[in-house]
Scaffold this motif. Structure first.
Motif, short mmCIF file in Angstrom:
data_model
loop_
_atom_site.label_atom_id
_atom_site.label_comp_id
_atom_site.label_asym_id
_atom_site.label_seq_id
_atom_site.Cartn_x
_atom_site.Cartn_y
_atom_site.Cartn_z
N THR A 157 0.82 -1.21 0.00
CA THR A 157 0.00 0.00 0.00
C THR A 157 0.86 1.27 0.00
O THR A 157 0.53 2.25 -0.68
N PHE A 158 1.94 1.28 0.76
CA PHE A 158 2.75 2.50 0.92
C PHE A 158 4.10 2.39 0.20
O PHE A 158 5.01 3.16 0.49
N TYR A 159 4.21 1.43 -0.72
CA TYR A 159 5.50 1.16 -1.36
C TYR A 159 6.06 2.38 -2.11
O TYR A 159 7.23 2.75 -1.92
N GLU A 160 5.25 2.99 -2.95
CA GLU A 160 5.76 4.10 -3.77
C GLU A 160 6.18 5.28 -2.92
O GLU A 160 7.20 5.92 -3.19
N GLN A 161 5.41 5.56 -1.87
CA GLN A 161 5.78 6.66 -0.98
C GLN A 161 7.09 6.34 -0.25
O GLN A 161 7.94 7.22 -0.06
N ALA A 162 7.25 5.08 0.16
CA ALA A 162 8.49 4.67 0.82
C ALA A 162 9.68 4.85 -0.12
O ALA A 162 10.75 5.32 0.30
N CYS A 163 9.51 4.50 -1.39
CA CYS A 163 10.60 4.66 -2.36
C CYS A 163 11.01 6.12 -2.50
O CYS A 163 12.21 6.44 -2.62
N ARG A 164 10.04 7.03 -2.50
CA ARG A 164 10.37 8.45 -2.60
C ARG A 164 11.19 8.91 -1.40
O ARG A 164 12.08 9.76 -1.53
N CYS A 165 10.91 8.33 -0.24
CA CYS A 165 11.67 8.70 0.95
C CYS A 165 13.08 8.08 0.91
O CYS A 165 14.04 8.70 1.38
N ILE A 166 13.20 6.89 0.36
CA ILE A 166 14.53 6.28 0.18
C ILE A 166 15.39 7.20 -0.69
O ILE A 166 16.58 7.40 -0.44
N ASP A 167 14.77 7.77 -1.73
CA ASP A 167 15.50 8.67 -2.64
C ASP A 167 16.11 9.86 -1.89
O ASP A 167 17.15 10.39 -2.31
#
Length: 259
Positions: free
Chosen positions: A29-39
């Motif tokens: 559910t929150f994968y894409e948002q997590a990826c943006r934070c990893i960036d």
């Protein structure tokens, strides 16, 4: 499930994200948002570095006591009965796993109880994303440390948990589905309560003690660089949860709204 953690010495925030080790779409559910934070971070820290998984797993398996294997703990007739059940219900053959501890076998079965919408579990997908983005990969714990904690559960109790899983299969699956639904809804308090109840008498070694270790190590990791930290969602909440313990270190902790 996603929180910013700010150190007084750094302008850029670090992040703490609660994960589930499953391939079910609800975990993503929150994968894409997590990826943006990893960036936005220089490093990623998981409960343990998955890059060392194969090496550490082999080391742990080599150290296992044969008398504590699934085969040694269950009578052959009961083991065969359970094997047939999981073959029929999940297409999982536990016979090749009979030399492993019941705990490892349980983990494999639990992964198959939910949908397999993605090729790998959420935490591994995030790890791969961070590696491709050339982020430094850190381990908050080692795999061996985790196994030592889990091995505190008496082998007989581990074996009976697999028997109970087969006997109460529908109930156990409903429990996992409920956890996945709570996760997708971002309901951290109820997810914490449900996880805590399932641990019963093992809460201190498996939850509270590990929370303290995680919070201490995360605090040190984020002192010098912004780090995206990913741990099991059940570790975040509560009076002895990682979020509260990070606050006690003087760090600023705030939820990141879903986007």
């Amino acid at each position: 499930m996603l929180w910013s953690v700010r150190s007084p010495d750094l302008m850029a925030p670090s992040y703490l994200f609660g994960t589930m080790h499953v391939r079910d779409h609800r975990a993503y559910t929150f994968y894409e948002q997590a990826c943006r934070c990893i960036d936005q971070c220089e490093a990623m820290a998981l409960e343990f570095d998955l890059g060392r998984m194969d090496q550490d797993t082999q080391a742990v398996i080599m150290q296992q006591v044969p008398a504590q294997s699934l085969e040694a703990l269950l009578p052959s007739r009961k083991l065969e009965k359970i094997r047939k059940f999981f073959l029929r219900a999940l297409s999982v053959d536990i016979f090749p796993l009979r030399h492993l501890s019941p705990l490892l076998v349980s983990n494999i079965i639990n992964e198959r109880l939910l949908e397999e919408d993605h090729p790998i579990a959420l935490d591994e997908m995030l790890w791969q994303y961070a590696r491709q983005a050339d982020k430094t990969i850190l381990g908050i714990e080692t795999y061996e440390e985790q196994l030592k904690v889990l091995q505190k559960i008496p082998p007989e109790v581990q074996a009976q948990s697999i028997v109970a899983m087969a006997r109460h299969f529908r109930q156990h699956r409903r429990h996992l589905l409920r956890l996945a639904a709570l996760y997708a809804a971002g309901n951290l308090p109820q997810l914490h309560q449900s996880s805590k109840r399932s641990l019963s008498g093992m809460r201190y070694p498996m939850l509270y003690r590990r929370n303290a270790i995680m919070a201490e190590r995360i605090g040190k990791m984020i002192a010098g660089q912004p780090v995206f930290c990913a741990v099991g969602a059940g570790h975040l909440y509560g009076g002895k949860g990682v979020l509260r313990l990070l606050k006690k270190q003087g760090l600023s902790v705030a939820p990141v709204p879903p986007q």
